[in-house]
Design a protein around this motif. Structure first.
Motif, PDB file in Angstrom:
ATOM      1  N   CYS A   1      40.253 100.493 -15.082  1.00 17.73           N
ATOM      2  CA  CYS A   1      41.548 101.114 -15.304  1.00 17.73           C
ATOM      3  C   CYS A   1      42.430 100.144 -16.092  1.00 17.73           C
ATOM      4  N   SER A   2      43.447 100.690 -16.739  1.00 10.78           N
ATOM      5  CA  SER A   2      44.256  99.852 -17.629  1.00 10.78           C
ATOM      6  C   SER A   2      45.157  98.877 -16.891  1.00 10.78           C
ATOM      7  N   LYS A   3      45.697  99.279 -15.735  1.00 11.21           N
ATOM      8  CA  LYS A   3      46.622  98.413 -15.000  1.00 11.21           C
ATOM      9  C   LYS A   3      45.912  97.775 -13.809  1.00 11.21           C
ATOM     10  N   ILE A   4      45.668  96.489 -13.925  1.00 10.64           N
ATOM     11  CA  ILE A   4      45.052  95.743 -12.822  1.00 10.64           C
ATOM     12  C   ILE A   4      45.887  94.496 -12.585  1.00 10.64           C
ATOM     13  N   ARG A   5      46.282  94.298 -11.362  1.00 17.66           N
ATOM     14  CA  ARG A   5      47.023  93.101 -10.979  1.00 17.66           C
ATOM     15  C   ARG A   5      46.138  92.309 -10.022  1.00 17.66           C
ATOM     16  N   VAL A   6      45.957  91.036 -10.311  1.00 14.06           N
ATOM     17  CA  VAL A   6      45.070  90.194  -9.514  1.00 14.06           C
ATOM     18  C   VAL A   6      45.859  89.028  -8.949  1.00 14.06           C
TER      19      VAL A   6
ATOM     20  N   PHE B   1      43.192  97.363  -3.660  1.00 13.00           N
ATOM     21  CA  PHE B   1      44.048  98.467  -3.245  1.00 13.00           C
ATOM     22  C   PHE B   1      44.072  99.486  -4.382  1.00 13.00           C
ATOM     23  N   PRO B   2      43.890 100.762  -4.066  1.00 16.42           N
ATOM     24  CA  PRO B   2      43.875 101.778  -5.124  1.00 16.42           C
ATOM     25  C   PRO B   2      45.217 101.852  -5.838  1.00 16.42           C
ATOM     26  N   ASP B   3      45.180 102.365  -7.055  1.00 14.97           N
ATOM     27  CA  ASP B   3      46.408 102.420  -7.851  1.00 14.97           C
ATOM     28  C   ASP B   3      47.507 103.247  -7.186  1.00 14.97           C
ATOM     29  N   GLY B   4      47.141 104.177  -6.336  1.00 13.94           N
ATOM     30  CA  GLY B   4      48.144 104.979  -5.645  1.00 13.94           C
ATOM     31  C   GLY B   4      48.937 104.188  -4.615  1.00 13.94           C
ATOM     32  N   ALA B   5      48.444 103.031  -4.212  1.00  7.33           N
ATOM     33  CA  ALA B   5      49.148 102.206  -3.227  1.00  7.33           C
ATOM     34  C   ALA B   5      50.246 101.370  -3.864  1.00  7.33           C
ATOM     35  N   SER B   6      50.199 101.226  -5.174  1.00 10.06           N
ATOM     36  CA  SER B   6      51.166 100.395  -5.892  1.00 10.06           C
ATOM     37  C   SER B   6      52.246 101.278  -6.530  1.00 10.06           C
ATOM     38  N   ALA B   7      53.496 100.844  -6.426  1.00  8.01           N
ATOM     39  CA  ALA B   7      54.608 101.614  -6.975  1.00  8.01           C
ATOM     40  C   ALA B   7      54.471 101.847  -8.476  1.00  8.01           C
ATOM     41  N   ASP B   8      53.857 100.905  -9.191  1.00  7.86           N
ATOM     42  CA  ASP B   8      53.693 101.092 -10.638  1.00  7.86           C
ATOM     43  C   ASP B   8      52.277 101.526 -11.007  1.00  7.86           C
ATOM     44  N   ARG B   9      51.531 101.997  -9.998  1.00 10.33           N
ATOM     45  CA  ARG B   9      50.185 102.558 -10.178  1.00 10.33           C
ATOM     46  C   ARG B   9      49.187 101.560 -10.765  1.00 10.33           C
ATOM     47  N   ALA B  10      49.301 100.303 -10.352  1.00 11.83           N
ATOM     48  CA  ALA B  10      48.330  99.282 -10.763  1.00 11.83           C
ATOM     49  C   ALA B  10      47.314  99.101  -9.643  1.00 11.83           C
ATOM     50  N   LEU B  11      46.069  98.886 -10.004  1.00 16.96           N
ATOM     51  CA  LEU B  11      45.072  98.503  -9.015  1.00 16.96           C
ATOM     52  C   LEU B  11      45.399  97.065  -8.624  1.00 16.96           C
ATOM     53  N   GLU B  12      45.523  96.826  -7.340  1.00 17.08           N
ATOM     54  CA  GLU B  12      45.856  95.483  -6.851  1.00 17.08           C
ATOM     55  C   GLU B  12      44.603  94.853  -6.262  1.00 17.08           C
ATOM     56  N   VAL B  13      44.245  93.664  -6.730  1.00 14.31           N
ATOM     57  CA  VAL B  13      43.049  92.964  -6.259  1.00 14.31           C
ATOM     58  C   VAL B  13      43.461  91.617  -5.688  1.00 14.31           C
TER      59      VAL B  13
ATOM     60  N   CYS C   1      34.727  96.399  -9.284  1.00 13.34           N
ATOM     61  CA  CYS C   1      33.857  97.575  -9.222  1.00 13.34           C
ATOM     62  C   CYS C   1      34.580  98.743  -8.556  1.00 13.34           C
ATOM     63  N   HIS C   2      35.558  98.448  -7.689  1.00 12.97           N
ATOM     64  CA  HIS C   2      36.353  99.504  -7.066  1.00 12.97           C
ATOM     65  C   HIS C   2      37.271 100.181  -8.089  1.00 12.97           C
ATOM     66  N   ALA C   3      37.537  99.514  -9.204  1.00 14.18           N
ATOM     67  CA  ALA C   3      38.439 100.049 -10.221  1.00 14.18           C
ATOM     68  C   ALA C   3      37.754 101.100 -11.087  1.00 14.18           C
ATOM     69  N   THR C   4      36.460 101.228 -10.942  1.00 14.45           N
ATOM     70  CA  THR C   4      35.746 102.224 -11.738  1.00 14.45           C
ATOM     71  C   THR C   4      35.880 103.588 -11.070  1.00 14.45           C
ATOM     72  N   ASN C   5      35.718 104.631 -11.835  1.00 12.94           N
ATOM     73  CA  ASN C   5      35.945 105.997 -11.368  1.00 12.94           C
ATOM     74  C   ASN C   5      35.097 106.353 -10.148  1.00 12.94           C
ATOM     75  N   GLY C   6      35.764 106.755  -9.063  1.00  9.41           N
ATOM     76  CA  GLY C   6      35.080 107.216  -7.859  1.00  9.41           C
ATOM     77  C   GLY C   6      34.461 106.138  -7.005  1.00  9.41           C
ATOM     78  N   ALA C   7      34.893 104.891  -7.158  1.00  3.90           N
ATOM     79  CA  ALA C   7      34.223 103.781  -6.473  1.00  3.90           C
ATOM     80  C   ALA C   7      35.113 103.049  -5.474  1.00  3.90           C
ATOM     81  N   LEU C   8      36.065 103.751  -4.878  1.00  2.00           N
ATOM     82  CA  LEU C   8      36.961 103.055  -3.953  1.00  2.00           C
ATOM     83  C   LEU C   8      36.255 102.596  -2.686  1.00  2.00           C
ATOM     84  N   SER C   9      35.244 103.299  -2.257  1.00  2.00           N
ATOM     85  CA  SER C   9      34.521 102.930  -1.040  1.00  2.00           C
ATOM     86  C   SER C   9      33.212 102.219  -1.385  1.00  2.00           C
TER      87      SER C   9
END
Length: 194
Positions: free
Chosen positions: A27-32, A50-62, A83-91
């Motif tokens: 995904c384009s927005k990743i915060r590490v 953390f999925p992008d929906g958990a972040s106020a600015d919709r960034a994947l948080e690692v 690998c969780h940032a790829t489509n359908g791979a949150l679990s």
């Protein structure tokens, strides 16, 4: 790079083409960040996404645990979390996660993918990038808290014969013991701090 976060962000940018080439675009927005995962003390987890929906600015948080300080170990955890940032791979249980992790040179430890380890393919794919990133600007941080002494036993000594017993503050306050050999009352002896 002077900070560990700059190092981690640079690593993510280096990995983007590898994930895309393997068919798992990030995904384009990743915060590490270098931080203890929320389950670190309970499970010993070294990374968390953390999925992008958990972040106020919709960034994947690692998060990568600060207990790690070796570049290869940090990258292995970072890649597993990306690998969780790829489509359908949150679990970890999803086929999408497992395929992405396998494509990045990771394998499960045991029967499930909750814990992964790098393989020879990982070293081949990421070795030059790790070398190019240089040292991880961080020293390992322990989450263990020092054990506190619950009861300090005091040293009580018979002034006549030198017989020694240990007694808690509670019982010393009620009255010092009497020596069974010569009948004298024990004295509390201060011990040098160690």
């Amino acid at each position: 790079m002077s900070t560990r976060e700059e190092w981690l962000v640079a690593a993510v940018e280096e990995f983007r083409p590898m994930f895309a080439d393997a068919g798992f675009p990030l995904c384009s927005k990743i915060r590490v960040s270098c931080a203890f995962p929320t389950t670190f003390t309970r499970s010993g987890a070294l990374g968390q996404a953390f999925p992008d929906g958990a972040s106020a600015d919709r960034a994947l948080e690692v998060m990568v645990a600060p207990s790690l300080d070796q570049p290869r170990d940090v990258v292995a955890v970072l890649v597993a979390q990306l690998c969780h940032a790829t489509n359908g791979a949150l679990s970890h249980a999803t086929v999408a996660y497992q395929k992405a992790a396998e494509a990045m040179g990771l394998e499960p430890v045991g029967v499930n993918w909750r814990v992964t380890r790098p393989t020879a393919l990982f070293d081949e794919a990421f070795g030059n990038i790790i070398a190019g990133l240089g040292d991880y600007p961080h020293a390992a941080l322990s989450a263990e808290r020092p054990k506190t002494q619950s009861t300090r036993m005091l040293k009580a000594v018979c002034p006549t014969c030198g017989y020694i017993v240990r007694v808690s503050n509670k019982w010393a306050a009620k009255g010092l013991p009497v020596c069974g050999i010569d009948g004298d009352t024990f004295n509390i002896e201060e011990e040098a701090a160690q």
